[in-house]
Design an enzyme around this catalytic site. Structure first.
Site, PDB file in Angstrom:
ATOM      1  CE  LYS A  52      -1.014   5.304   1.506  1.00 47.42           C
ATOM      2  NZ  LYS A  52      -0.914   5.418   2.979  1.00 47.42           N
ATOM      3  CG  ASP A 101      -1.905   1.148   1.209  1.00 50.57           C
ATOM      4  OD1 ASP A 101      -2.832   1.129   0.385  1.00 50.57           O
ATOM      5  OD2 ASP A 101      -1.738   2.086   2.011  1.00 50.57           O
TER       6      ASP A 101
END
Length: 368
Positions: free
Chosen positions: A227, A223
Site C-alpha cells: 500500500k 501487504d
C-alpha cells in the site's frame, strides 16, 4: 445516444458476492457477460451476448441453462471476449491474482477498462505500473484502483488532487492494516493497560476471521508495504520493486521458514507463544518512554525514505487512539503543521464492494 456498457467480473468470494448484490440494486447496471472464479467461467453466448448473467451468487447464476460454462480461462481469452462485445466493457477484478494483474495492459490496450482492489499490478515492478497507465492511454480505457489503499478511504484520490493542484507533499504516515491496528490496540491500549499475551490475541483474531487464513500474511507487513508503494508511486516517487525498502516483520525469525500449508500454519500458531517475550519487550520499551506501540508506515518525500515497522507513538495522538481502523496523515506545504487526516474502517467484504461500486460508477459515467 448512450453507449452500451458490458461487464466482466473475476472473483466471486466475499467481496465478489457483496459486489454482485450491490450491482443488482443499481437502476441501470451494465450488462454482465462474464463471471469467473478460480476454476470455472460463466459467459453470455456470442455473438448476441444475450442473455446476460444475473446478479446472483455463483450457484444461482450457474443454473441458467443458456449460459456458456467452461473451465477457468486465461487472462488473454477473457480480454479477447470482453473486447469483442458491441460496446464499452469493464473488467472488475476482485482477486489478488498476480497473473491477472500482469495482464491489465492487455485488457487496457483493447479498450477494456479496469476496476480493482488488487494491489499486485500497482505494487510489483515499476515497469508494470507504468505499462498499465500507458496502455490505458493507448486503448482509450480507464483504470480505477481506489480500494488498493485504505479500502473506501479516499486516500489515492485525495493525493492525486493535492498533486494536481500544486500542493507540495512533505510526509505521509499512518496505519494501513486494520488487522495490525486491532491487534496492537488490544495489546497496548492508548489509554489503560493490558496484560493479554500477543500470541493469544493473534489466535483469537484468527478464530473470528480478523486475520488472513494464514496470520503470517498479516504479520509479515508485506501487504502494508504494498500500500505504501502504491501511495509513493501515485505522488511521483518511483519505488522500483516491492523489496526496495526494509519491512519489519512481526513473525519470529525462527518461524519464518515454516511452510504455508495447513500443517505449517498449525505449527506456527502452536509455536508462537514461545516468542511472546519479544513483543513484551517491545511493549515495555514503549512504556518506559511514556508512549504506545503501533505498527506504522511512513514516506518522507524530500529524502524518498520509506519505513514500515513497529514505532513508539505519543499517547493521545490519532495513531495511538486507533481502535482497529486505518489512518493516513498527509503533511503538505498548504496544510502546514496540521496534517490532512483520513481515518476509518478499511476492510470487509461489503465495505470493499462499496468502494469498488463507487469506482465502477465513475467509470460508467466517463464511458457514456
Amino acid at each position: 445516444m448512450t453507449t452500451p456498457l458490458y461487464l466482466g467480473i473475476v472473483g466471486v468470494g466475499g467481496v465478489g458476492n457483496a459486489f454482485l448484490e450491490q450491482l443488482g440494486q443499481l437502476p441501470n447496471p451494465p450488462k454482465l457477460i462474464l463471471l469467473a472464479r478460480s476454476s470455472q467461467t460463466l459467459s453470455s453466448p456470442v455473438p448476441a451476448y444475450s442473455p446476460s448473467i444475473p446478479f446472483a451468487t455463483w450457484e444461482d447464476a450457474a443454473k441458467l441453462p443458456s449460459l456458456v460454462k467452461s473451465d477457468a480461462l486465461p487472462p488473454t481469452e477473457i480480454a479477447a471476449f470482453l473486447a469483442s462485445a458491441p460496446g464499452r466493457t469493464i473488467l472488475v477484478d476482485n482477486t489478488s491474482d498476480l497473473a491477472l494483474a500482469q495482464a491489465y495492459p492487455i485488457f487496457l490496450e483493447r479498450g477494456v477498462s479496469v476496476v480493482t482492489p488488487n494491489k499486485k499490478g500497482f505494487s510489483e515492478d515499476i515497469t508494470l505500473f507504468n505499462d498499465i497507465f500507458a496502455s490505458a492511454v493507448r486503448g482509450n480505457a480507464l483504470v480505477y484502483h481506489q480500494c488498493t489503499v485504505g479500502g473506501t478511504l479516499p486516500v489515492l484520490s485525495t493525493l492525486r488532487d493535492l498533486v494536481a493542484t500544486g500542493d507540495e507533499i512533505i510526509r505521509i504516515e499512518g496505519v494501513l492494516s486494520g488487522t495490525l491496528s486491532l491487534l496492537l490496540c488490544e495489546f497496548m491500549p492508548g489509554n489503560g493497560t493490558s496484560n493479554v499475551r500477543w500470541s493469544s490475541l493473534v489466535s483469537h483474531a484468527k478464530e473470528i476471521g480478523h486475520t488472513e487464513p494464514d496470520p503470517r500474511d498479516d504479520l509479515n507487513g508485506l501487504d502494508f508495504a504494498r500500500k505504501l508503494i502504491i501511495i509513493a508511486r501515485v505522488i511521483g516517487i518511483e519505488v522500483t520493486r516491492p523489496d526496495s525498502f526494509p519491512v519489519e516483520s512481526l513473525i519470529p525469525d525462527e518461524l519464518s521458514s515454516l511452510p504455508s500449508s495447513a500443517g505449517g500454519i498449525s505449527e506456527f500458531m502452536n509455536e508462537l507463544p514461545k516468542y511472546d517475550v519479544k513483543m513484551d519487550a517491545a511493549k515495555n520499551a514503549a512504556r518506559e518512554q511514556g508512549k504506545v506501540l503501533r505498527y506504522v508506515g511512513s514516506i518522507d518525500v524530500p529524502t524518498r525514505a520509506i519505513e514500515v515497522g513497529l514505532r513508539h507513538v505519543e499517547k493521545g495522538s490519532p495513531i495511538a487512539n486507533l481502535q482497529g481502523s486505518q489512518i493516513v496523515s498527509i503533511y503538505t506545504k498548504r496544510y502546514g503543521a496540521n496534517p490532512l487526516i483520513l481515518q476509518g474502517g478499511g476492510g470487509g467484504g461489503e465495505v470493499t464492494a462499496m468502494g469498488l461500486m463507487a469506482d465502477l460508477l465513475k467509470v460508467m459515467e466517463r464511458l457514456k
